[in-house]
Design a protein around this motif. Sequence first.
Motif, PDB file in Angstrom:
ATOM      1  N   TRP A  97       0.818  -1.227   0.000  1.00 19.86           N
ATOM      2  CA  TRP A  97       0.000   0.000   0.000  1.00 19.86           C
ATOM      3  C   TRP A  97       0.846   1.269   0.000  1.00 19.86           C
ATOM      4  O   TRP A  97       0.320   2.356   0.052  1.00 19.86           O
ATOM      5  CB  TRP A  97      -0.972  -0.006   1.179  1.00 19.86           C
ATOM      6  N   VAL A 153      -4.793  12.270 -11.089  1.00 22.64           N
ATOM      7  CA  VAL A 153      -4.364  11.704  -9.800  1.00 22.64           C
ATOM      8  C   VAL A 153      -5.166  12.351  -8.672  1.00 22.64           C
ATOM      9  O   VAL A 153      -5.592  11.676  -7.727  1.00 22.64           O
ATOM     10  CB  VAL A 153      -2.838  11.883  -9.587  1.00 22.64           C
ATOM     11  N   GLY A 156       1.887   6.310  -2.642  1.00 22.63           N
ATOM     12  CA  GLY A 156       2.744   7.431  -2.229  1.00 22.63           C
ATOM     13  C   GLY A 156       4.001   7.502  -3.084  1.00 22.63           C
ATOM     14  O   GLY A 156       4.426   8.586  -3.518  1.00 22.63           O
ATOM     15  N   SER A 205       3.230   9.038  -6.349  1.00 19.09           N
ATOM     16  CA  SER A 205       3.071  10.497  -6.283  1.00 19.09           C
ATOM     17  C   SER A 205       4.436  11.175  -6.321  1.00 19.09           C
ATOM     18  O   SER A 205       4.616  12.189  -7.007  1.00 19.09           O
ATOM     19  CB  SER A 205       2.335  10.902  -5.003  1.00 19.09           C
ATOM     20  N   MET A 210      -0.731  -1.764  -9.619  1.00 15.67           N
ATOM     21  CA  MET A 210      -1.854  -2.397 -10.316  1.00 15.67           C
ATOM     22  C   MET A 210      -1.995  -3.860  -9.889  1.00 15.67           C
ATOM     23  O   MET A 210      -3.107  -4.354  -9.660  1.00 15.67           O
ATOM     24  CB  MET A 210      -1.661  -2.302 -11.831  1.00 15.67           C
ATOM     25  N   SER A 254      -9.000  -4.671  -5.104  1.00 11.03           N
ATOM     26  CA  SER A 254      -9.285  -3.260  -4.779  1.00 11.03           C
ATOM     27  C   SER A 254     -10.156  -2.578  -5.845  1.00 11.03           C
ATOM     28  O   SER A 254     -10.624  -1.464  -5.635  1.00 11.03           O
ATOM     29  CB  SER A 254      -7.983  -2.473  -4.642  1.00 11.03           C
ATOM     30  N   ILE A 256      -2.095  14.279 -16.059  1.00 14.18           N
ATOM     31  CA  ILE A 256      -1.986  13.131 -15.145  1.00 14.18           C
ATOM     32  C   ILE A 256      -2.157  13.614 -13.707  1.00 14.18           C
ATOM     33  O   ILE A 256      -2.909  13.022 -12.922  1.00 14.18           O
ATOM     34  CB  ILE A 256      -0.628  12.406 -15.315  1.00 14.18           C
ATOM     35  N   MET A 272       0.040   7.756 -18.927  1.00 16.37           N
ATOM     36  CA  MET A 272       1.468   7.514 -18.681  1.00 16.37           C
ATOM     37  C   MET A 272       2.129   6.884 -19.905  1.00 16.37           C
ATOM     38  O   MET A 272       3.251   7.234 -20.273  1.00 16.37           O
ATOM     39  CB  MET A 272       1.646   6.560 -17.493  1.00 16.37           C
TER      40      MET A 272
HETATM   41  C1  HEM Z   1       0.525   8.355 -11.352  1.00 17.02           C
HETATM   42  C2  HEM Z   1       0.014   7.195 -11.053  1.00 17.02           C
HETATM   43  C3  HEM Z   1      -0.734   6.880  -9.775  1.00 17.02           C
HETATM   44  C4  HEM Z   1      -0.695   7.532  -8.566  1.00 17.02           C
HETATM   45  C5  HEM Z   1       0.144   8.744  -8.169  1.00 17.02           C
HETATM   46  C6  HEM Z   1      -1.611   6.827  -7.693  1.00 17.02           C
HETATM   47  C7  HEM Z   1      -1.841   7.165  -6.373  1.00 17.02           C
HETATM   48  C8  HEM Z   1      -2.539   6.406  -5.466  1.00 17.02           C
HETATM   49  C9  HEM Z   1      -2.534   6.585  -4.047  1.00 17.02           C
HETATM   50  C10 HEM Z   1      -1.758   7.687  -3.290  1.00 17.02           C
HETATM   51  C11 HEM Z   1      -3.309   5.621  -3.508  1.00 17.02           C
HETATM   52  C12 HEM Z   1      -3.536   5.338  -2.017  1.00 17.02           C
HETATM   53  C13 HEM Z   1      -2.352   4.537  -1.458  1.00 17.02           C
HETATM   54  C14 HEM Z   1      -2.271   3.137  -2.007  1.00 17.02           C
HETATM   55  O1  HEM Z   1      -3.272   2.425  -1.972  1.00 17.02           O
HETATM   56  O2  HEM Z   1      -1.194   2.763  -2.529  1.00 17.02           O
HETATM   57  C15 HEM Z   1      -3.860   4.849  -4.599  1.00 17.02           C
HETATM   58  C16 HEM Z   1      -4.743   3.786  -4.467  1.00 17.02           C
HETATM   59  C17 HEM Z   1      -5.236   3.039  -5.510  1.00 17.02           C
HETATM   60  N1  HEM Z   1      -4.842   3.090  -6.828  1.00 17.02           N
HETATM   61 FE1  HEM Z   1      -3.555   4.428  -7.589  1.00 17.02          FE
HETATM   62  N2  HEM Z   1      -2.189   5.782  -8.372  1.00 17.02           N
HETATM   63  C18 HEM Z   1      -1.673   5.781  -9.647  1.00 17.02           C
HETATM   64  C19 HEM Z   1      -1.998   4.876 -10.645  1.00 17.02           C
HETATM   65  C20 HEM Z   1      -2.912   3.844 -10.532  1.00 17.02           C
HETATM   66  C21 HEM Z   1      -3.242   2.899 -11.577  1.00 17.02           C
HETATM   67  C22 HEM Z   1      -2.600   2.880 -12.947  1.00 17.02           C
HETATM   68  C23 HEM Z   1      -4.203   2.056 -11.080  1.00 17.02           C
HETATM   69  C24 HEM Z   1      -4.921   0.903 -11.742  1.00 17.02           C
HETATM   70  C25 HEM Z   1      -5.091   0.722 -13.002  1.00 17.02           C
HETATM   71  C26 HEM Z   1      -4.492   2.469  -9.720  1.00 17.02           C
HETATM   72  C27 HEM Z   1      -5.405   1.869  -8.883  1.00 17.02           C
HETATM   73  C28 HEM Z   1      -5.546   2.144  -7.533  1.00 17.02           C
HETATM   74  C29 HEM Z   1      -6.453   1.462  -6.628  1.00 17.02           C
HETATM   75  C30 HEM Z   1      -7.441   0.338  -6.999  1.00 17.02           C
HETATM   76  C31 HEM Z   1      -6.258   2.014  -5.368  1.00 17.02           C
HETATM   77  C32 HEM Z   1      -7.003   1.640  -4.058  1.00 17.02           C
HETATM   78  C33 HEM Z   1      -6.136   0.706  -3.314  1.00 17.02           C
HETATM   79  C34 HEM Z   1      -6.751   0.192  -2.064  1.00 17.02           C
HETATM   80  O3  HEM Z   1      -7.221   0.965  -1.252  1.00 17.02           O
HETATM   81  O4  HEM Z   1      -6.732  -1.018  -1.937  1.00 17.02           O
HETATM   82  N3  HEM Z   1      -3.684   3.544  -9.426  1.00 17.02           N
HETATM   83  N4  HEM Z   1      -3.363   5.321  -5.781  1.00 17.02           N
END
Ligand code: HEM
Length: 429
Positions: A44, A212, A48, A51, A111, A119, A208, A138
């Motif tokens: 998890w 985000v 961060g 970011s 992912m 998730s 992006i 991206m």
């Molecule tokens: C610049 C790219 C990205 C940034 C900065 C970003 C940022 C974040 C952050 C800060 C969180 C909360 C912390 C965590 O769960 O790790 C999060 C959660 C999540 N992200 Fe991203 N993300 C990005 C790309 C993606 C992509 C490409 C996917 C899926 C195709 C994705 C799917 C999710 C999901 C499903 C969660 C919820 C996780 C949970 O609570 O179990 N994210 N993202």
Amino acid sequence: MSGHSTYEPKTGIERWLDARLPIIRLGYDSVIAYPTPKNLNYWWTFGGILSVCLVLQIVTGVVLAMHYIPHGDLAFASVERIMRDVNHGWMIRYLHANGASMFFLAVYVHMARGLYYGSYKEPREVLWILGCVIYLLMMATAFMGYVLPWGQMSFYGAVVITNFFSALDQVIPGLGSAITTWLWGGFAVDNPTLNRFFSLHYLLPFVIAGVVGLHIWALHVPGNNNPTGVSVKSKDDVVPFHPYYTVKDGFAIVVFLILLSWFVFFAPDALGHADNYVQANPLQTPNHIVPEWYFLPFYAMLRAVPQKLAGVLIMFGSIALLFATPWLDWAKVRSMRYRPTARWFFIIFIVAVLILGWCGGKLPDDVIIPMGKNPDGSPTGFSVVHLSRILTAYYYAYFLLVLPFVKNFEQTLPVPDSISAPVLTEKKG
Ligand code: HEM
């Protein structure tokens, strides 16, 4: 953000600002007091980390753009000048190039974490879709960025990718060529193409950043999922984000930056291609055109199919499946921690994607298991293209067969009643 705000302005100036623009309240509710499941593991921390990657790419990119010249005759030399003459230019460029690779590494982990712990399932579908949009952006950004140094691989990468659209000629004659000409800004990849790629490569990271923002908003409404996949039921299941997760994320970010620094300072070209140190020459096609490592699985899928349009559709379809994932998985249990059968299919899926990546870096006709000789004496047999076909079929089967139907014959493990239950009872769930 959803939920009840617990912020109480302490000073007069805070009260004054809170009544006009409650920005401190927003920050407090979303990164200090934000209730976070207390059992999040290191998978998890990648949100961060991502970011930080985005900020790093934007900062280094803006500095590079101060010295880079987007012109077919000058781009290559301007990059060499950054490397040799600009103060710390080599470091800024290597941070940007290797930072892009690490960004993709982190996004793939992020992912895969989402796929493993479910998730993407209700109520986080929009969060997942926004993630997929970020991933598409991206890919577009990285592809256009790679063209900018105007080396041989930049140039021929641009030729191959933009030519995907010409496959549409097979549907409506003339349509594909018209689109390609429009994309190129001429009748070949040339100076106008480089110029527009630079313009868009500068723009997209800010788009992006905007998506985000939405992604994190969509996260804070339902709240985080967690390794058990069991929803938060009481106050005992959560802790405030600060200091617990600021410290945990901070530690992971430092480790991640050490890895990035290792690449930047000790192996800055390990992930690049030597041909990109040769200036683009439209009259000399390289023997073997390969994209950056993070595109290789998709490249393998593209080449797995002998017909061009079908190859392009299979490749884009593989990404479309990600968008549809929340509706393809019909299992009730979220986390694969309690789904041993699904977990095996998932592990095979990850291995399949890794091997597809390996295939993408080889020539399609490279023989893996020799079974005879061609008339010219070269070996023939089970080749990279055959393996790519099997793995592509598995990739599709994972989304279209495993995710919807594995629930019909799997035996799930007992799911704990709450997040706290496995911690409080002896037996771990
Ligand atoms: C610049 C790219 C990205 C940034 C900065 C970003 C940022 C974040 C952050 C800060 C969180 C909360 C912390 C965590 O769960 O790790 C999060 C959660 C999540 N992200 Fe991203 N993300 C990005 C790309 C993606 C992509 C490409 C996917 C899926 C195709 C994705 C799917 C999710 C999901 C499903 C969660 C919820 C996780 C949970 O609570 O179990 N994210 N993202």
